[in-house]
Design a protein around this motif. Structure first.
Motif, PDB file in Angstrom:
ATOM      1  N   VAL A 104       6.187 -27.657 -19.564  1.00 31.52           N
ATOM      2  CA  VAL A 104       7.314 -28.552 -19.338  1.00 31.52           C
ATOM      3  C   VAL A 104       7.557 -28.775 -17.856  1.00 31.52           C
ATOM      4  CG1 VAL A 104       8.359 -27.685 -21.473  1.00 31.52           C
ATOM      5  CG2 VAL A 104       9.126 -26.779 -19.267  1.00 31.52           C
ATOM      6  N   THR A 105       8.259 -29.853 -17.592  1.00 31.60           N
ATOM      7  CA  THR A 105       8.764 -30.151 -16.259  1.00 31.60           C
ATOM      8  C   THR A 105      10.268 -30.321 -16.373  1.00 31.60           C
ATOM      9  OG1 THR A 105       6.725 -31.259 -15.583  1.00 31.60           O
ATOM     10  CG2 THR A 105       8.712 -31.738 -14.311  1.00 31.60           C
ATOM     11  N   LEU A 106      11.007 -29.529 -15.608  1.00 30.08           N
ATOM     12  CA  LEU A 106      12.466 -29.608 -15.621  1.00 30.08           C
ATOM     13  C   LEU A 106      12.905 -30.602 -14.549  1.00 30.08           C
ATOM     14  CD1 LEU A 106      15.200 -28.555 -16.667  1.00 30.08           C
ATOM     15  CD2 LEU A 106      15.080 -26.778 -14.899  1.00 30.08           C
ATOM     16  N   ILE A 107      13.599 -31.641 -14.988  1.00 32.43           N
ATOM     17  CA  ILE A 107      14.031 -32.702 -14.080  1.00 32.43           C
ATOM     18  C   ILE A 107      15.544 -32.648 -13.936  1.00 32.43           C
ATOM     19  CG2 ILE A 107      14.087 -35.193 -13.708  1.00 32.43           C
ATOM     20  CD1 ILE A 107      11.499 -35.329 -15.383  1.00 32.43           C
ATOM     21  N   THR A 108      15.995 -32.469 -12.699  1.00 29.13           N
ATOM     22  CA  THR A 108      17.418 -32.362 -12.389  1.00 29.13           C
ATOM     23  C   THR A 108      17.728 -33.232 -11.176  1.00 29.13           C
ATOM     24  OG1 THR A 108      17.184 -30.511 -10.842  1.00 29.13           O
ATOM     25  CG2 THR A 108      17.338 -29.951 -13.176  1.00 29.13           C
ATOM     26  N   ASP A 109      18.942 -33.127 -10.670  1.00 30.16           N
ATOM     27  CA  ASP A 109      19.306 -33.833  -9.433  1.00 30.16           C
ATOM     28  C   ASP A 109      18.410 -33.412  -8.270  1.00 30.16           C
ATOM     29  OD1 ASP A 109      21.325 -35.514 -10.264  1.00 30.16           O
ATOM     30  OD2 ASP A 109      22.910 -34.031  -9.965  1.00 30.16           O
ATOM     31  N   ALA A 110      17.937 -32.169  -8.339  1.00 26.86           N
ATOM     32  CA  ALA A 110      17.119 -31.638  -7.250  1.00 26.86           C
ATOM     33  C   ALA A 110      15.689 -32.137  -7.293  1.00 26.86           C
ATOM     34  CB  ALA A 110      17.144 -30.111  -7.279  1.00 26.86           C
ATOM     35  N   GLY A 111      15.269 -32.798  -8.373  1.00 33.94           N
ATOM     36  CA  GLY A 111      13.904 -33.288  -8.483  1.00 33.94           C
ATOM     37  C   GLY A 111      13.202 -32.754  -9.717  1.00 33.94           C
ATOM     38  N   ALA A 112      11.875 -32.784  -9.672  1.00 31.46           N
ATOM     39  CA  ALA A 112      11.053 -32.360 -10.809  1.00 31.46           C
ATOM     40  C   ALA A 112      10.384 -31.030 -10.504  1.00 31.46           C
ATOM     41  CB  ALA A 112      10.006 -33.418 -11.126  1.00 31.46           C
ATOM     42  N   GLU A 113      10.551 -30.077 -11.402  1.00 35.49           N
ATOM     43  CA  GLU A 113       9.969 -28.731 -11.237  1.00 35.49           C
ATOM     44  C   GLU A 113       9.060 -28.449 -12.427  1.00 35.49           C
ATOM     45  OE1 GLU A 113      11.471 -24.098 -11.588  1.00 35.49           O
ATOM     46  OE2 GLU A 113      12.904 -25.625 -10.943  1.00 35.49           O
ATOM     47  N   SER A 114       7.764 -28.397 -12.176  1.00 33.63           N
ATOM     48  CA  SER A 114       6.797 -28.171 -13.251  1.00 33.63           C
ATOM     49  C   SER A 114       6.591 -26.689 -13.473  1.00 33.63           C
ATOM     50  CB  SER A 114       5.458 -28.840 -12.909  1.00 33.63           C
ATOM     51  OG  SER A 114       5.613 -30.245 -12.871  1.00 33.63           O
ATOM     52  N   TRP A 115       6.650 -26.283 -14.739  1.00 32.81           N
ATOM     53  CA  TRP A 115       6.420 -24.900 -15.119  1.00 32.81           C
ATOM     54  C   TRP A 115       5.010 -24.767 -15.686  1.00 32.81           C
ATOM     55  CZ3 TRP A 115      11.524 -23.691 -18.291  1.00 32.81           C
ATOM     56  CH2 TRP A 115      12.615 -23.800 -17.435  1.00 32.81           C
ATOM     57  N   PRO A 116       4.379 -23.613 -15.498  1.00 33.39           N
ATOM     58  CA  PRO A 116       3.044 -23.433 -16.077  1.00 33.39           C
ATOM     59  C   PRO A 116       3.111 -23.386 -17.603  1.00 33.39           C
ATOM     60  CG  PRO A 116       3.849 -21.362 -15.178  1.00 33.39           C
ATOM     61  CD  PRO A 116       4.828 -22.416 -14.753  1.00 33.39           C
ATOM     62  N   ARG A 117       2.004 -23.651 -18.225  1.00 35.71           N
ATOM     63  CA  ARG A 117       1.945 -23.580 -19.687  1.00 35.71           C
ATOM     64  C   ARG A 117       2.204 -22.151 -20.137  1.00 35.71           C
ATOM     65  NH1 ARG A 117      -1.340 -27.147 -23.637  1.00 35.71           N
ATOM     66  NH2 ARG A 117      -1.305 -25.954 -25.587  1.00 35.71           N
ATOM     67  N   MET A 118       3.078 -22.001 -21.133  1.00 36.53           N
ATOM     68  CA  MET A 118       3.442 -20.665 -21.618  1.00 36.53           C
ATOM     69  C   MET A 118       3.913 -20.790 -23.058  1.00 36.53           C
ATOM     70  SD  MET A 118       7.102 -20.202 -19.561  1.00 36.53           S
ATOM     71  CE  MET A 118       6.543 -20.916 -18.019  1.00 36.53           C
ATOM     72  N   GLY A 119       4.120 -19.657 -23.696  1.00 41.89           N
ATOM     73  CA  GLY A 119       4.612 -19.663 -25.060  1.00 41.89           C
ATOM     74  C   GLY A 119       5.997 -20.292 -25.140  1.00 41.89           C
ATOM     75  N   LYS A 120       6.326 -20.889 -26.277  1.00 42.05           N
ATOM     76  CA  LYS A 120       7.612 -21.551 -26.421  1.00 42.05           C
ATOM     77  C   LYS A 120       8.781 -20.578 -26.318  1.00 42.05           C
ATOM     78  CE  LYS A 120       5.964 -25.648 -28.831  1.00 42.05           C
ATOM     79  NZ  LYS A 120       5.968 -26.493 -30.048  1.00 42.05           N
ATOM     80  N   ASP A 121       8.580 -19.328 -26.727  1.00 35.47           N
ATOM     81  CA  ASP A 121       9.628 -18.328 -26.567  1.00 35.47           C
ATOM     82  C   ASP A 121       9.911 -18.072 -25.086  1.00 35.47           C
ATOM     83  OD1 ASP A 121       9.919 -18.050 -29.277  1.00 35.47           O
ATOM     84  OD2 ASP A 121       8.711 -16.223 -29.435  1.00 35.47           O
ATOM     85  N   GLU A 122       8.843 -18.029 -24.280  1.00 39.72           N
ATOM     86  CA  GLU A 122       9.011 -17.792 -22.847  1.00 39.72           C
ATOM     87  C   GLU A 122       9.686 -18.987 -22.178  1.00 39.72           C
ATOM     88  OE1 GLU A 122       6.386 -16.248 -18.992  1.00 39.72           O
ATOM     89  OE2 GLU A 122       5.434 -16.523 -20.955  1.00 39.72           O
TER      90      GLU A 122
END
Length: 398
Positions: A365-383
């Motif tokens: 996923v990539t978390l998009i907020t006012d601060a911009g886009a932050e990409s997270w590495p691929r991981m389990g959905k629980d994580e």
């Protein structure tokens, strides 16, 4: 997780009372102290001896027992626990609680307590569906009473439907969530999950491949941090998390209604894959083949749940988190969606067929907020869920 916690368990008079024996065992396995209160009707289904043997403590039964009052008065008994649990909570007990009756030990304890209360309703489906019971339920919820269950299924009376008491482990999970000392204790979170099913006719519907796995994981992660979680789910493949209030829906319209009824909350996480369209004027009869060719379907736009709630002028959750499932230009499309909907955050992911994410066990996923886009590495959905829940806790607590 329950070590050192004290549960006052009120056992009502219903066939589900036998499950309360297992509930006592499960609670004590986790280190909880259980003080049992058995109603007169409850003794028709379980014996004081069996309850006492499993709890390892005396069973309280009578409001006017001089010995019990000398040992521990009912006012003190109602306030020494960390949580009062009513399981099974019969229609009669719920009515007494809603109306403030106090004509036996159980109802008097519930009226006199300043301790949080949780109920596990159990009754015949017709009794559960009766307007009086539903009015009492709404009143109890408005008074801050936590509710776990009931489940749907076969009943001892031979009928089928909602009214079965939640299973002991479900109740234990709800108790653990209620007593959790995490950072979100005292906060309410709403999570939507799963697909929606939009009917074409009585046997066909429009849906998508969402399993509900990510939404379920988010609900569990928020509950683990101590939040009271209202979990609104479409017909998902993955079961809902334990320890949350589950509201099951089918269509987008039903989901919007359930979301609005659940407000206010401190944070809303809209992870459901809601169908954009529905069939306009779905048939009440199965559509048949005909010599004139294929039937013609016309479509109508479904309500935009994320946009509707994000743009509310009154009752909008302070933190609104949406999801964007995209197949190309993920960040650009998700950023535009965040601006268009008016939510605070968007969690974007690539669900193109090659990723295996839609219906799979992992996410990127990539978390998009006012601060911009932050990409997270691929991981389990629980994580992913735990990481997102931690971010939500930081934002809610300021």
């Amino acid at each position: 997780m329950l070590a050192g916690k004290h549960i006052l368990l009120i056992i009502g008079g219903g066939i589900a009372a036998f499950k309360s024996l297992d509930l006592i065992r499960r609670l004590r396995e986790r280190g909880a102290e259980v003080t049992p209160v058995l109603t007169r009707a409850g003794t028709e289904f379980v014996t004081p001896l069996s309850v006492s043997a499993l709890a390892g403590k005396k069973v309280f039964q009578d409001l006017f027992d001089l010995g019990d009052e000398a040992e521990m008065g009912h006012i003190q008994l109602s306030r020494v626990a960390d949580l009062l649990v009513v399981a099974p909570a019969t229609a009669d007990l719920m009515a007494k609680m809603a109306q403030g009756h106090a004509n036996d030990l159980a109802s008097t304890l519930l009226l006199a307590t300043d301790t949080p209360v949780m109920i596990a309703p159990a009754m015949n489906v017709r009794m559960w569906d009766h307007p009086a019971t539903q009015r009492n339920l709404d009143l109890l919820k408005s008074d801050g009473i936590a509710v776990v269950g009931p489940n749907e299924g076969d009943m001892a009376c031979g009928e089928f439907g909602p009214g079965r008491m939640a299973e002991p482990l479900e109740i234990v999970a709800a108790i653990e969530a209620k007593l959790a000392d995490g950072p979100l204790k005292g906060k309410r979170a709403l999570v939507t999950s799963g697909p929606t099913h939009e009917p074409i006719d009585p046997v066909r519907y429009i849906a998508n491949r969402s399993s509900g796995a990510q939404g379920s994981a988010i609900g569990a992660a928020l509950a683990a941090l101590g939040a009271e979680v209202i979990f609104v789910t479409g017909p998902a493949d993955v079961p809902p998390p334990e320890g949350v209030t589950v509201i099951k829906v089918e269509t987008a319209k039903q989901m919007l209604e359930a979301v609005q009824d659940a407000l206010p909350v401190d944070a809303g996480v809209f992870a459901a894959a809601v169908a954009d369209w529905r069939v306009d004027g779905a048939s009440d009869r199965k559509l048949k083949k005909s010599k004139d060719g294929l039937p013609s379907l016309s479509f109508a736009e479904n309500p935009d749940i994320l946009k509707t709630v994000s743009q509310m002028t009154k009752g909008r959750p302070p933190l609104m988190v949406g999801f964007a499932a995209e197949t190309n230009d993920v960040v650009d499309h998700a950023t535009a969606k965040r601006n268009r909907k008016g939510c605070d955050w968007i969690v974007a992911n690539d669900v193109s067929p090659g990723t295996g994410i839609m219906g799979g066990t992992e996410n990127a996923v990539t978390l998009i907020t006012d601060a911009g886009a932050e990409s997270w590495p691929r991981m389990g959905k629980d994580e992913v869920a735990r990481k997102l829940a931690a971010r939500i806790a930081d934002a809610v607590l300021g």
